[in-house]
Design a protein around this motif. Sequence first.
Motif, PDB file in Angstrom:
ATOM      1  N   VAL A 124     -55.996  29.506  51.313  1.00 29.47           N
ATOM      2  CA  VAL A 124     -54.556  29.442  51.063  1.00 29.47           C
ATOM      3  C   VAL A 124     -54.290  28.824  49.697  1.00 29.47           C
ATOM      4  O   VAL A 124     -54.888  27.805  49.334  1.00 29.47           O
ATOM      5  N   THR A 126     -50.841  27.625  47.663  1.00 30.20           N
ATOM      6  CA  THR A 126     -49.418  27.415  47.970  1.00 30.20           C
ATOM      7  C   THR A 126     -48.483  27.480  46.777  1.00 30.20           C
ATOM      8  O   THR A 126     -47.280  27.664  46.963  1.00 30.20           O
ATOM      9  N   ILE A 159     -47.790  29.354  58.513  1.00 34.27           N
ATOM     10  CA  ILE A 159     -49.231  29.512  58.295  1.00 34.27           C
ATOM     11  C   ILE A 159     -50.017  28.615  59.251  1.00 34.27           C
ATOM     12  O   ILE A 159     -50.966  29.048  59.913  1.00 34.27           O
ATOM     13  N   LEU A 168     -58.706  26.740  57.737  1.00 34.64           N
ATOM     14  CA  LEU A 168     -57.809  26.917  56.600  1.00 34.64           C
ATOM     15  C   LEU A 168     -58.311  26.075  55.429  1.00 34.64           C
ATOM     16  O   LEU A 168     -58.443  24.856  55.543  1.00 34.64           O
ATOM     17  N   GLN A 170     -57.428  25.020  51.615  1.00 30.00           N
ATOM     18  CA  GLN A 170     -56.441  25.070  50.542  1.00 30.00           C
ATOM     19  C   GLN A 170     -57.133  24.907  49.202  1.00 30.00           C
ATOM     20  O   GLN A 170     -57.916  23.983  48.987  1.00 30.00           O
ATOM     21  N   LEU A 179     -50.780  21.831  51.871  1.00 24.24           N
ATOM     22  CA  LEU A 179     -50.581  22.593  53.100  1.00 24.24           C
ATOM     23  C   LEU A 179     -50.531  21.660  54.310  1.00 24.24           C
ATOM     24  O   LEU A 179     -49.733  21.860  55.231  1.00 24.24           O
ATOM     25  N   SER A 183     -55.566  21.872  57.840  1.00 20.61           N
ATOM     26  CA  SER A 183     -56.238  22.510  56.701  1.00 20.61           C
ATOM     27  C   SER A 183     -57.205  21.542  56.027  1.00 20.61           C
ATOM     28  O   SER A 183     -57.079  20.319  56.134  1.00 20.61           O
ATOM     29  N   ILE A 206     -54.194  33.931  51.722  1.00 22.28           N
ATOM     30  CA  ILE A 206     -52.737  33.818  51.782  1.00 22.28           C
ATOM     31  C   ILE A 206     -52.286  33.035  50.562  1.00 22.28           C
ATOM     32  O   ILE A 206     -52.756  31.918  50.322  1.00 22.28           O
ATOM     33  N   GLY A 207     -51.403  33.620  49.777  1.00 25.84           N
ATOM     34  CA  GLY A 207     -50.995  32.942  48.556  1.00 25.84           C
ATOM     35  C   GLY A 207     -49.682  33.447  48.018  1.00 25.84           C
ATOM     36  O   GLY A 207     -48.955  34.208  48.668  1.00 25.84           O
TER      37      GLY A 207
END
Length: 275
Positions: A124, A126, A159, A168, A170, A179, A183, A206-207
Amino acid sequence: MYKLKFNFFHIGDQIATTAIPENVFRASGRKCIITQPQIWAFQHNPYVVFMDEAQAAEYPEISLIPDCRATQQAQHYFDSMKNMTAGSQSEYMCVNFGVSDPVLRHPRLYLHEDKKTIPHKVVVHTSGSDRTRDGEPAIRHASGEDEVRVMSDAVLASILENYRDYELIQVGSPADKPLGGHSIDMRGQHDYWQLAGEIASAAKFIGVNSGPMHIANCYPRLEKRIVMMELPQETLRQFRPGDVRNWLFSWLDPSNMFFNKLDTDVGLTFSHRKI
Protein backbone atom coordinates in the motif's frame (compact mmCIF):
# COMPACT_ATOMS: atom_id res chain seq x y z
CA MET A 1 21.10 4.35 -32.40
CA TYR A 2 18.75 6.99 -31.00
CA LYS A 3 19.49 9.34 -28.10
CA LEU A 4 16.67 9.66 -25.55
CA LYS A 5 16.03 13.13 -24.16
CA PHE A 6 14.21 13.21 -20.82
CA ASN A 7 12.27 16.37 -20.04
CA PHE A 8 11.09 15.28 -16.58
CA PHE A 9 12.90 13.24 -13.93
CA HIS A 10 10.60 12.04 -11.13
CA ILE A 11 10.01 8.31 -10.57
CA GLY A 12 6.90 8.14 -12.73
CA ASP A 13 8.43 10.35 -15.43
CA GLN A 14 11.30 7.90 -15.87
CA ILE A 15 9.47 4.60 -15.44
CA ALA A 16 6.67 5.56 -17.83
CA THR A 17 9.23 5.70 -20.65
CA THR A 18 11.04 2.41 -19.97
CA ALA A 19 9.23 0.46 -22.71
CA ILE A 20 10.52 2.81 -25.42
CA PRO A 21 13.99 1.26 -25.99
CA GLU A 22 12.65 -2.28 -26.46
CA ASN A 23 9.92 -1.09 -28.82
CA VAL A 24 12.44 0.95 -30.83
CA PHE A 25 14.79 -2.02 -31.02
CA ARG A 26 12.05 -4.41 -32.13
CA ALA A 27 10.97 -1.97 -34.84
CA SER A 28 14.38 -0.81 -36.08
CA GLY A 29 17.12 -3.06 -34.67
CA ARG A 30 18.66 -0.01 -32.99
CA LYS A 31 19.37 0.49 -29.32
CA CYS A 32 18.77 3.76 -27.47
CA ILE A 33 21.35 5.99 -25.82
CA ILE A 34 21.02 7.73 -22.46
CA THR A 35 23.37 10.54 -21.47
CA GLN A 36 21.58 12.22 -18.55
CA PRO A 37 23.18 11.08 -15.26
CA GLN A 38 20.03 11.41 -13.14
CA ILE A 39 18.29 8.63 -15.08
CA TRP A 40 18.27 5.44 -12.96
CA ALA A 41 15.27 3.43 -14.23
CA PHE A 42 17.16 1.99 -17.25
CA GLN A 43 20.10 0.48 -15.36
CA HIS A 44 18.98 -3.08 -16.16
CA ASN A 45 17.50 -2.35 -19.60
CA PRO A 46 19.29 -4.47 -22.25
CA TYR A 47 18.17 -2.14 -25.06
CA VAL A 48 20.03 0.90 -23.69
CA VAL A 49 23.62 2.12 -24.00
CA PHE A 50 24.92 4.76 -21.59
CA MET A 51 27.25 7.44 -23.04
CA ASP A 52 28.36 10.95 -22.20
CA GLU A 53 26.90 13.84 -24.16
CA ALA A 54 29.93 14.30 -26.40
CA GLN A 55 29.94 10.66 -27.49
CA ALA A 56 26.23 10.80 -28.33
CA ALA A 57 26.24 14.11 -30.19
CA GLU A 58 26.03 12.52 -33.65
CA TYR A 59 22.90 10.46 -32.98
CA PRO A 60 19.30 11.51 -33.70
CA GLU A 61 17.25 12.44 -30.65
CA ILE A 62 13.87 11.25 -29.37
CA SER A 63 12.31 13.76 -26.96
CA LEU A 64 10.18 11.92 -24.41
CA ILE A 65 6.92 13.46 -23.17
CA PRO A 66 5.03 10.68 -21.35
CA ASP A 67 1.62 12.39 -21.31
CA CYS A 68 -0.67 14.44 -23.55
CA ARG A 69 0.39 17.92 -22.43
CA ALA A 70 1.68 18.53 -25.99
CA THR A 71 -1.65 19.01 -27.78
CA GLN A 72 -0.21 18.25 -31.21
CA GLN A 73 0.85 14.81 -29.99
CA ALA A 74 -2.62 14.12 -28.58
CA GLN A 75 -4.12 15.10 -31.93
CA HIS A 76 -1.61 12.92 -33.80
CA TYR A 77 -2.51 9.95 -31.60
CA PHE A 78 -6.21 10.46 -32.29
CA ASP A 79 -5.64 10.87 -36.03
CA SER A 80 -3.55 7.68 -36.09
CA MET A 81 -5.64 5.46 -33.82
CA LYS A 82 -9.12 7.03 -34.14
CA ASN A 83 -9.45 6.76 -30.37
CA MET A 84 -9.20 9.34 -27.58
CA THR A 85 -8.25 6.65 -25.04
CA ALA A 86 -4.68 5.37 -25.26
CA GLY A 87 -4.09 1.69 -24.57
CA SER A 88 -1.16 2.70 -22.35
CA GLN A 89 1.42 5.47 -22.02
CA SER A 90 3.89 3.23 -23.83
CA GLU A 91 1.56 2.87 -26.81
CA TYR A 92 0.83 6.61 -26.80
CA MET A 93 4.50 7.58 -26.94
CA CYS A 94 5.41 4.92 -29.51
CA VAL A 95 2.64 5.97 -31.89
CA ASN A 96 3.78 9.58 -31.64
CA PHE A 97 7.30 8.87 -32.80
CA GLY A 98 6.46 6.36 -35.47
CA VAL A 99 6.25 2.90 -33.87
CA SER A 100 2.62 2.20 -34.71
CA ASP A 101 2.47 -1.37 -33.38
CA PRO A 102 4.47 -1.58 -30.12
CA VAL A 103 5.23 -5.10 -28.88
CA LEU A 104 5.64 -3.98 -25.25
CA ARG A 105 2.70 -1.97 -23.92
CA HIS A 106 3.75 -1.59 -20.27
CA PRO A 107 6.79 -0.08 -18.53
CA ARG A 108 9.51 -2.55 -17.66
CA LEU A 109 12.42 -2.47 -15.21
CA TYR A 110 13.85 -5.90 -16.25
CA LEU A 111 14.53 -6.73 -12.60
CA HIS A 112 12.52 -8.77 -10.07
CA GLU A 113 10.38 -10.26 -12.84
CA ASP A 114 11.00 -13.76 -11.46
CA LYS A 115 9.98 -12.85 -7.91
CA LYS A 116 7.63 -15.38 -6.35
CA THR A 117 4.18 -13.94 -5.65
CA ILE A 118 3.14 -14.05 -1.99
CA PRO A 119 -0.63 -14.70 -2.22
CA HIS A 120 -1.84 -12.69 0.79
CA LYS A 121 0.65 -9.86 0.53
CA VAL A 122 -0.71 -6.38 -0.33
CA VAL A 123 1.60 -3.38 -0.76
CA VAL A 124 0.00 0.00 0.00
CA HIS A 125 1.15 3.52 -0.86
CA THR A 126 -1.03 6.20 0.72
CA SER A 127 0.41 9.54 -0.42
CA GLY A 128 1.53 11.20 -3.63
CA SER A 129 4.57 13.48 -3.66
CA ASP A 130 4.33 17.09 -2.50
CA ARG A 131 4.37 19.08 -5.74
CA THR A 132 4.97 22.36 -3.94
CA ARG A 133 8.61 21.30 -3.45
CA ASP A 134 9.03 21.84 -7.20
CA GLY A 135 7.15 25.13 -7.23
CA GLU A 136 3.97 23.53 -8.60
CA PRO A 137 0.47 24.01 -7.17
CA ALA A 138 -0.56 21.37 -4.65
CA ILE A 139 -3.93 20.99 -6.41
CA ARG A 140 -4.22 21.41 -10.20
CA HIS A 141 -7.71 22.87 -10.39
CA ALA A 142 -7.41 23.67 -14.11
CA SER A 143 -7.04 19.94 -14.87
CA GLY A 144 -10.01 18.94 -12.72
CA GLU A 145 -8.45 18.19 -9.32
CA ASP A 146 -10.02 19.29 -6.04
CA GLU A 147 -7.73 17.58 -3.48
CA VAL A 148 -4.17 16.36 -3.03
CA ARG A 149 -3.27 12.71 -3.72
CA VAL A 150 -3.40 11.53 -0.11
CA MET A 151 -5.79 8.78 0.99
CA SER A 152 -8.52 9.93 3.35
CA ASP A 153 -9.23 8.30 6.70
CA ALA A 154 -12.29 6.66 5.14
CA VAL A 155 -10.21 5.10 2.36
CA LEU A 156 -7.63 3.82 4.85
CA ALA A 157 -10.42 2.31 6.96
CA SER A 158 -11.79 0.51 3.88
CA ILE A 159 -8.37 -0.97 3.12
CA LEU A 160 -7.83 -2.14 6.70
CA GLU A 161 -11.29 -3.68 6.86
CA ASN A 162 -11.33 -5.33 3.44
CA TYR A 163 -7.83 -6.76 3.89
CA ARG A 164 -8.01 -7.62 7.57
CA ASP A 165 -6.73 -11.15 6.88
CA TYR A 166 -3.91 -10.01 4.57
CA GLU A 167 -0.33 -8.97 5.17
CA LEU A 168 -0.41 -5.22 4.50
CA ILE A 169 2.96 -3.59 3.78
CA GLN A 170 3.04 0.20 3.69
CA VAL A 171 5.79 1.70 1.52
CA GLY A 172 6.77 5.23 0.57
CA SER A 173 8.31 8.27 2.19
CA PRO A 174 8.64 8.56 5.98
CA ALA A 175 6.36 11.63 5.70
CA ASP A 176 3.53 9.71 3.99
CA LYS A 177 0.23 9.38 5.84
CA PRO A 178 0.38 6.24 8.01
CA LEU A 179 -1.94 3.36 7.20
CA GLY A 180 -1.92 2.11 10.78
CA GLY A 181 -4.01 -0.82 11.97
CA HIS A 182 -2.44 -4.23 11.42
CA SER A 183 -0.20 -2.96 8.59
CA ILE A 184 3.58 -3.29 8.65
CA ASP A 185 5.18 0.14 8.34
CA MET A 186 8.12 0.08 5.92
CA ARG A 187 8.03 3.75 4.93
CA GLY A 188 11.49 5.11 4.19
CA GLN A 189 13.15 1.68 4.24
CA HIS A 190 13.68 1.04 0.51
CA ASP A 191 15.76 2.46 -2.30
CA TYR A 192 14.15 2.39 -5.76
CA TRP A 193 15.24 -1.13 -6.63
CA GLN A 194 14.36 -2.55 -3.21
CA LEU A 195 10.94 -0.93 -3.52
CA ALA A 196 10.48 -2.59 -6.91
CA GLY A 197 11.31 -5.97 -5.36
CA GLU A 198 8.86 -5.40 -2.51
CA ILE A 199 6.07 -4.53 -4.93
CA ALA A 200 6.91 -7.32 -7.41
CA SER A 201 6.43 -10.03 -4.77
CA ALA A 202 2.94 -8.84 -3.77
CA ALA A 203 -0.39 -10.17 -5.02
CA LYS A 204 -1.95 -6.70 -5.00
CA PHE A 205 -0.83 -3.08 -5.01
CA ILE A 206 -3.12 -0.38 -3.62
CA GLY A 207 -2.03 3.19 -4.11
CA VAL A 208 -2.56 6.64 -5.54
CA ASN A 209 -1.27 8.12 -8.79
CA SER A 210 2.40 8.19 -7.80
CA GLY A 211 5.85 6.78 -8.46
CA PRO A 212 5.16 3.44 -6.73
CA MET A 213 2.07 3.03 -8.95
CA HIS A 214 4.34 3.23 -11.99
CA ILE A 215 6.70 0.69 -10.46
CA ALA A 216 3.70 -1.62 -9.95
CA ASN A 217 2.75 -1.12 -13.61
CA CYS A 218 6.03 -2.82 -14.54
CA TYR A 219 4.65 -6.14 -13.27
CA PRO A 220 1.47 -7.09 -15.19
CA ARG A 221 0.73 -10.17 -13.05
CA LEU A 222 0.30 -7.86 -10.05
CA GLU A 223 -3.24 -6.58 -9.48
CA LYS A 224 -3.31 -2.78 -9.25
CA ARG A 225 -6.03 -0.86 -7.39
CA ILE A 226 -5.59 2.91 -7.67
CA VAL A 227 -7.52 5.45 -5.60
CA MET A 228 -8.24 8.73 -7.41
CA MET A 229 -8.28 10.89 -4.28
CA GLU A 230 -7.59 14.09 -6.21
CA LEU A 231 -10.63 13.97 -8.51
CA PRO A 232 -14.27 15.00 -7.89
CA GLN A 233 -17.37 13.43 -9.40
CA GLU A 234 -17.58 15.94 -12.23
CA THR A 235 -14.09 15.13 -13.51
CA LEU A 236 -14.52 11.38 -13.08
CA ARG A 237 -17.70 11.50 -15.18
CA GLN A 238 -16.02 13.47 -17.96
CA PHE A 239 -12.78 11.51 -18.50
CA ARG A 240 -11.57 7.92 -18.29
CA PRO A 241 -8.14 6.30 -17.67
CA GLY A 242 -5.89 6.78 -20.71
CA ASP A 243 -7.95 9.73 -21.98
CA VAL A 244 -5.68 11.95 -24.10
CA ARG A 245 -8.00 14.97 -23.66
CA ASN A 246 -6.75 15.43 -20.08
CA TRP A 247 -3.06 15.08 -19.27
CA LEU A 248 -3.73 13.75 -15.76
CA PHE A 249 -5.81 10.89 -17.13
CA SER A 250 -3.23 10.13 -19.81
CA TRP A 251 -0.97 8.93 -16.97
CA LEU A 252 -3.43 6.19 -16.00
CA ASP A 253 -3.19 2.66 -17.41
CA PRO A 254 -6.69 1.51 -18.44
CA SER A 255 -5.82 -2.07 -17.46
CA ASN A 256 -5.74 -1.10 -13.76
CA MET A 257 -8.78 -0.88 -11.46
CA PHE A 258 -9.68 2.60 -10.23
CA PHE A 259 -11.52 3.69 -7.10
CA ASN A 260 -12.82 7.02 -5.84
CA LYS A 261 -13.16 8.71 -2.45
CA LEU A 262 -16.97 8.55 -2.53
CA ASP A 263 -19.60 6.11 -1.29
CA THR A 264 -20.87 5.44 -4.84
CA ASP A 265 -19.38 4.35 -8.15
CA VAL A 266 -18.69 7.23 -10.58
CA GLY A 267 -17.74 6.92 -14.24
CA LEU A 268 -15.24 4.07 -14.56
CA THR A 269 -14.30 4.19 -10.86
CA PHE A 270 -15.67 2.15 -7.97
CA SER A 271 -16.42 3.42 -4.49
CA HIS A 272 -13.50 3.10 -2.08
CA ARG A 273 -15.71 0.82 0.01
CA LYS A 274 -15.22 -1.85 -2.68
CA ILE A 275 -11.45 -1.66 -2.75
